[in-house]
Design a protein around this motif. Sequence first.
Motif, PDB file in Angstrom:
ATOM      1  N   MET A   1       0.853  -1.062  -0.011  1.00 10.69           N
ATOM      2  CA  MET A   1       0.113   0.022   0.135  1.00 10.69           C
ATOM      3  C   MET A   1       0.849   1.145   0.034  1.00 10.69           C
ATOM      4  O   MET A   1       1.717   1.424   0.860  1.00 10.69           O
ATOM      5  CB  MET A   1      -0.829  -0.071   1.287  1.00 10.69           C
ATOM      6  N   GLU A   2       0.535   2.235  -0.765  1.00 10.45           N
ATOM      7  CA  GLU A   2       1.378   3.366  -0.981  1.00 10.45           C
ATOM      8  C   GLU A   2       1.152   4.211   0.259  1.00 10.45           C
ATOM      9  O   GLU A   2      -0.068   4.454   0.618  1.00 10.45           O
ATOM     10  CB  GLU A   2       0.999   3.968  -2.350  1.00 10.45           C
ATOM     11  N   ALA A   3       2.108   5.003   0.659  1.00  8.92           N
ATOM     12  CA  ALA A   3       2.094   5.963   1.745  1.00  8.92           C
ATOM     13  C   ALA A   3       1.367   7.319   1.383  1.00  8.92           C
ATOM     14  O   ALA A   3       1.524   7.553   0.100  1.00  8.92           O
ATOM     15  CB  ALA A   3       3.202   6.165   2.540  1.00  8.92           C
ATOM     16  N   ASN A   4       0.694   7.933   2.015  1.00  2.00           N
ATOM     17  CA  ASN A   4       0.215   9.455   1.650  1.00  2.00           C
ATOM     18  C   ASN A   4       1.254  10.444   1.852  1.00  2.00           C
ATOM     19  O   ASN A   4       2.254  10.133   2.620  1.00  2.00           O
ATOM     20  CB  ASN A   4      -1.152   9.692   2.791  1.00  2.00           C
ATOM     21  N   ARG A   5       1.197  11.404   1.022  1.00  2.00           N
ATOM     22  CA  ARG A   5       2.229  12.467   0.987  1.00  2.00           C
ATOM     23  C   ARG A   5       1.536  13.713   1.123  1.00  2.00           C
ATOM     24  O   ARG A   5       0.302  13.836   0.520  1.00  2.00           O
ATOM     25  CB  ARG A   5       3.070  12.343  -0.408  1.00  2.00           C
ATOM     26  N   ILE A   6       2.207  14.719   1.459  1.00  2.71           N
ATOM     27  CA  ILE A   6       1.642  15.863   1.423  1.00  2.71           C
ATOM     28  C   ILE A   6       2.045  16.765   0.104  1.00  2.71           C
ATOM     29  O   ILE A   6       3.132  16.634  -0.366  1.00  2.71           O
ATOM     30  CB  ILE A   6       2.248  16.999   2.682  1.00  2.71           C
ATOM     31  N   GLY A   7       1.264  17.462  -0.370  1.00  2.00           N
ATOM     32  CA  GLY A   7       1.432  18.153  -1.888  1.00  2.00           C
ATOM     33  C   GLY A   7       0.684  19.354  -1.796  1.00  2.00           C
ATOM     34  O   GLY A   7      -0.098  19.630  -1.004  1.00  2.00           O
ATOM     35  N   VAL A   8       1.190  20.063  -2.992  1.00  4.31           N
ATOM     36  CA  VAL A   8       0.378  21.408  -3.131  1.00  4.31           C
ATOM     37  C   VAL A   8       0.041  21.357  -4.851  1.00  4.31           C
ATOM     38  O   VAL A   8       1.008  21.069  -5.518  1.00  4.31           O
ATOM     39  CB  VAL A   8       1.186  22.648  -2.676  1.00  4.31           C
ATOM     40  N   ALA A   9      -0.912  21.810  -5.073  1.00  8.69           N
ATOM     41  CA  ALA A   9      -1.237  22.129  -6.514  1.00  8.69           C
ATOM     42  C   ALA A   9      -1.508  23.609  -6.584  1.00  8.69           C
ATOM     43  O   ALA A   9      -2.233  24.123  -6.017  1.00  8.69           O
ATOM     44  CB  ALA A   9      -2.592  21.240  -6.823  1.00  8.69           C
ATOM     45  N   ALA A  10      -0.653  24.118  -7.664  1.00 14.32           N
ATOM     46  CA  ALA A  10      -0.976  25.530  -8.215  1.00 14.32           C
ATOM     47  C   ALA A  10      -1.839  25.468  -9.296  1.00 14.32           C
ATOM     48  O   ALA A  10      -1.532  24.526 -10.375  1.00 14.32           O
ATOM     49  CB  ALA A  10       0.263  26.060  -8.444  1.00 14.32           C
ATOM     50  N   VAL A  75      -2.059  23.562 -14.353  1.00 17.37           N
ATOM     51  CA  VAL A  75      -1.883  23.136 -13.103  1.00 17.37           C
ATOM     52  C   VAL A  75      -0.673  22.346 -12.951  1.00 17.37           C
ATOM     53  O   VAL A  75      -0.074  21.827 -13.909  1.00 17.37           O
ATOM     54  CB  VAL A  75      -3.136  21.950 -12.551  1.00 17.37           C
ATOM     55  N   LYS A  76       0.160  22.741 -11.799  1.00 20.19           N
ATOM     56  CA  LYS A  76       1.519  22.247 -11.456  1.00 20.19           C
ATOM     57  C   LYS A  76       1.216  21.624  -9.987  1.00 20.19           C
ATOM     58  O   LYS A  76       0.740  22.160  -9.082  1.00 20.19           O
ATOM     59  CB  LYS A  76       2.592  23.095 -11.736  1.00 20.19           C
ATOM     60  N   ALA A  77       1.993  20.551  -9.802  1.00 17.33           N
ATOM     61  CA  ALA A  77       1.923  19.994  -8.409  1.00 17.33           C
ATOM     62  C   ALA A  77       3.313  19.947  -8.007  1.00 17.33           C
ATOM     63  O   ALA A  77       4.297  19.469  -8.668  1.00 17.33           O
ATOM     64  CB  ALA A  77       1.125  18.759  -8.239  1.00 17.33           C
ATOM     65  N   ALA A  78       3.427  20.198  -6.602  1.00 15.28           N
ATOM     66  CA  ALA A  78       4.804  19.497  -5.857  1.00 15.28           C
ATOM     67  C   ALA A  78       4.173  18.696  -4.784  1.00 15.28           C
ATOM     68  O   ALA A  78       3.278  18.899  -4.028  1.00 15.28           O
ATOM     69  CB  ALA A  78       5.286  20.911  -5.330  1.00 15.28           C
ATOM     70  N   VAL A  79       5.172  17.432  -4.521  1.00 18.79           N
ATOM     71  CA  VAL A  79       4.869  16.633  -3.465  1.00 18.79           C
ATOM     72  C   VAL A  79       5.950  16.345  -2.891  1.00 18.79           C
ATOM     73  O   VAL A  79       7.071  16.220  -3.307  1.00 18.79           O
ATOM     74  CB  VAL A  79       4.324  15.137  -4.435  1.00 18.79           C
ATOM     75  N   SER A  80       5.657  16.126  -1.506  1.00 19.96           N
ATOM     76  CA  SER A  80       6.860  15.611  -0.607  1.00 19.96           C
ATOM     77  C   SER A  80       7.288  14.408  -0.825  1.00 19.96           C
ATOM     78  O   SER A  80       6.981  13.627  -1.550  1.00 19.96           O
ATOM     79  CB  SER A  80       6.263  15.472   0.904  1.00 19.96           C
ATOM     80  N   LYS A  81       8.838  14.296  -0.534  1.00 19.29           N
ATOM     81  CA  LYS A  81       9.652  13.062  -0.667  1.00 19.29           C
ATOM     82  C   LYS A  81       8.928  11.870   0.304  1.00 19.29           C
ATOM     83  O   LYS A  81       9.380  10.696  -0.078  1.00 19.29           O
ATOM     84  CB  LYS A  81      10.755  13.345  -0.858  1.00 19.29           C
ATOM     85  N   LYS A  82       8.583  12.391   1.504  1.00 20.29           N
ATOM     86  CA  LYS A  82       8.344  11.244   2.372  1.00 20.29           C
ATOM     87  C   LYS A  82       6.605  11.112   2.621  1.00 20.29           C
ATOM     88  O   LYS A  82       6.015  12.034   2.195  1.00 20.29           O
ATOM     89  CB  LYS A  82       8.820  11.992   3.802  1.00 20.29           C
TER      90      LYS A  82
END
Length: 82
Positions: A1-10, A75-82
């Motif tokens: 199961m894939e872990a959740n990550r924090i991200g931001v979408a512009a 739209v562009k997104a940045a996602v945490s590595k953890k």
Amino acid sequence: MEANRIGVAAIIVENPDSVQEVNETLHKFSGLIVGRLGIPYRERGVAVISVVLDGTTDDISALTGRLGKIGGVTVKAAVSKK
């Protein structure tokens, strides 16, 4: 199961006719949304939306992919590595 990550979408909405579809799409993915800030930039005729997300990379990609298919939307997104 894939872990959740924090991200931001512009999201930049350049076509006023696309605003409703953007909002409907964000509503469909509301389970991922931690917070949202929308700014109508009237002088430039665009809306700028920033969305903080908590989900798997697949979920975040599904949301940004769907938003990117809407005409007049970037739209562009940045996602945490953890």
